[in-house]
Design an enzyme around this catalytic site. Structure first.
Site, PDB file in Angstrom:
ATOM      1  N   HIS A  59     -24.229   7.312   8.494  1.00  0.00           N
ATOM      2  CA  HIS A  59     -23.539   7.737   7.278  1.00  0.00           C
ATOM      3  C   HIS A  59     -24.480   7.892   6.084  1.00  0.00           C
ATOM      4  CE1 HIS A  59     -23.368   3.280   6.792  1.00  0.00           C
ATOM      5  NE2 HIS A  59     -23.446   3.553   5.503  1.00  0.00           N
ATOM      6  N   SER A 111     -32.689 -15.280  16.765  1.00  0.00           N
ATOM      7  CA  SER A 111     -32.466 -14.178  15.834  1.00  0.00           C
ATOM      8  C   SER A 111     -33.024 -14.565  14.473  1.00  0.00           C
ATOM      9  CB  SER A 111     -30.973 -13.860  15.724  1.00  0.00           C
ATOM     10  OG  SER A 111     -30.746 -12.800  14.811  1.00  0.00           O
ATOM     11  N   HIS A 155     -35.532 -12.102   4.008  1.00  0.00           N
ATOM     12  CA  HIS A 155     -35.468 -11.355   2.752  1.00  0.00           C
ATOM     13  C   HIS A 155     -36.412 -12.040   1.767  1.00  0.00           C
ATOM     14  CE1 HIS A 155     -32.095  -8.982   4.166  1.00  0.00           C
ATOM     15  NE2 HIS A 155     -31.496 -10.096   4.560  1.00  0.00           N
ATOM     16  N   HIS A 206     -46.784  -1.867  13.629  1.00  0.00           N
ATOM     17  CA  HIS A 206     -46.617  -1.149  14.898  1.00  0.00           C
ATOM     18  C   HIS A 206     -47.782  -1.405  15.848  1.00  0.00           C
ATOM     19  CE1 HIS A 206     -43.003   1.389  14.490  1.00  0.00           C
ATOM     20  NE2 HIS A 206     -43.210   1.236  13.190  1.00  0.00           N
ATOM     21  N   HIS A 218     -36.839  -8.187  10.600  1.00  0.00           N
ATOM     22  CA  HIS A 218     -35.861  -8.680  11.571  1.00  0.00           C
ATOM     23  C   HIS A 218     -36.546  -8.814  12.927  1.00  0.00           C
ATOM     24  CE1 HIS A 218     -33.406  -7.224  15.043  1.00  0.00           C
ATOM     25  NE2 HIS A 218     -32.668  -8.268  14.707  1.00  0.00           N
ATOM     26  N   ARG A 258     -33.481 -12.184  23.531  1.00  0.00           N
ATOM     27  CA  ARG A 258     -32.339 -12.845  24.152  1.00  0.00           C
ATOM     28  C   ARG A 258     -32.299 -12.565  25.650  1.00  0.00           C
ATOM     29  NH1 ARG A 258     -31.199  -8.537  21.315  1.00  0.00           N
ATOM     30  NH2 ARG A 258     -30.181  -6.758  22.317  1.00  0.00           N
TER      31      ARG A 258
END
Length: 297
Positions: free
Chosen positions: A197, A119, A123, A167, A133, A137
């Site tokens: 949200h 992982s 930043h 991409h 990111h 796995r």
């Protein structure tokens, strides 16, 4: 029940560690090669490596891994590259979630699991360089195995050319396994990396897969490897292009606000964060993805 996939699990775990070594070396090369532009006169960053352990309820060996974190470099403000191989038995809550999500009712009778992966979250110092990111796995239970992973780009200041390049590299690597994977995994990433949200995506997308098992372990492993191999050619050219650009207070403000968005997603929605904390993995390693500084309006 005899584990008939011991060799496959060892190969997968070994490859995740190899990928970790390759990425760590390349990121330190980027630090050394930053000879002009903002922060080029500061010390080059280096990774600090810490062994991690998964806590088991009975004190037995439950696996662990390596947490590699660089802070305050010329190019990277904070970047973590973690690998782990953990195993044991899933708790009741995780068993219920696994049975419901995977359709594995046998988890209650035999809740053993094994998981290994890499992982990465980066930043950046320069607001013009996108955060990123990546993870891959393998997960095993006596009732089934599967792969997961992907990568996505999270710029505070968007450049269409950077998005196109990122991409394109994903597509090139996925097309080796069939022309349907890239559009499928791109759409999956658009759905998964969405923040309900806030009514928006957390970045400009990428690729994402989960629960991937065609029944052909070799092919599924090869596909997972190519997701990992796509990462450096997709990301490094963007770093090299943008790290020399000057920035101002407005640019930095945009970066800090975007990091707040990123933190919200990882703490509220990310499956990996929830799984790591629920299964007793090292909390610092699980929360490595959080930015060093962020801001909310």
């Amino acid at each position: 029940m005899k584990d008939t996939m011991r060799g496959e699990k060892q190969r997968a775990a070994g490859w995740f560690y190899e990928l970790r070594d390759t990425i760590v070396a390349e990121f330190e090369r980027l630090e050394d090669s930053h000879q002009s532009g903002p922060l080029s006169d500061t010390d080059a960053g280096r990774f600090e490596v810490t062994e991690t352990q998964r806590a088991s309820s009975d004190g037995s060996d439950a696996g662990g891994g390596l947490m590699s974190v660089m802070r305050g470099g010329r190019v990277f403000e904070k970047v973590g590259v973690n690998v782990s191989t953990v195993y044991g038995t899933l708790g009741a809550r995780a068993q219920e979630a696994m049975a419901a999500r995977k359709g594995l009712p046998g988890m209650k009778e035999d809740p053993r699991f094994w998981a290994s992966g890499i992982s990465l979250v980066a930043h950046m110092q320069n607001p013009h360089v996108p955060a990123v990111h990546m993870n891959t796995r393998m997960f095993w239970t006596p009732h089934g195995w599967w792969f997961g992973g992907g990568s996505d780009l999270n710029p505070a200041i968007e450049y269409d050319a950077d998005t196109e390049h990122f991409h394109h590299q994903q597509k090139v690597h996925l097309d080796r396994h069939g022309q349907l994977y890239y559009p499928k995994f791109k759409a999956w990433a658009d759905e998964y990396f969405y923040i309900p949200h806030r009514h928006r995506a957390r970045g400009v997308g990428g690729i994402f897969m989960d629960d991937h098992c065609t029944g052909d372990w070799e092919e599924d492993f090869s596909l997972t490897q190519d997701i990992g191999r796509a990462f450096l050619p997709a990301f490094v050219p963007l770093v090299e292009k943008r790290r020399v650009q000057d920035w101002n207070e407005t640019d930095k403000e945009a970066q800090l606000v975007h990091r707040g968005l990123y933190a919200e997603y990882n703490l509220v929605y990310d499956r990996g964060t929830k799984f790591g904390l629920e299964t007793g993995h090292d909390a610092n390693a699980v929360l490595m993805s959080l930015p060093p500084l962020a801001k909310w309006i």
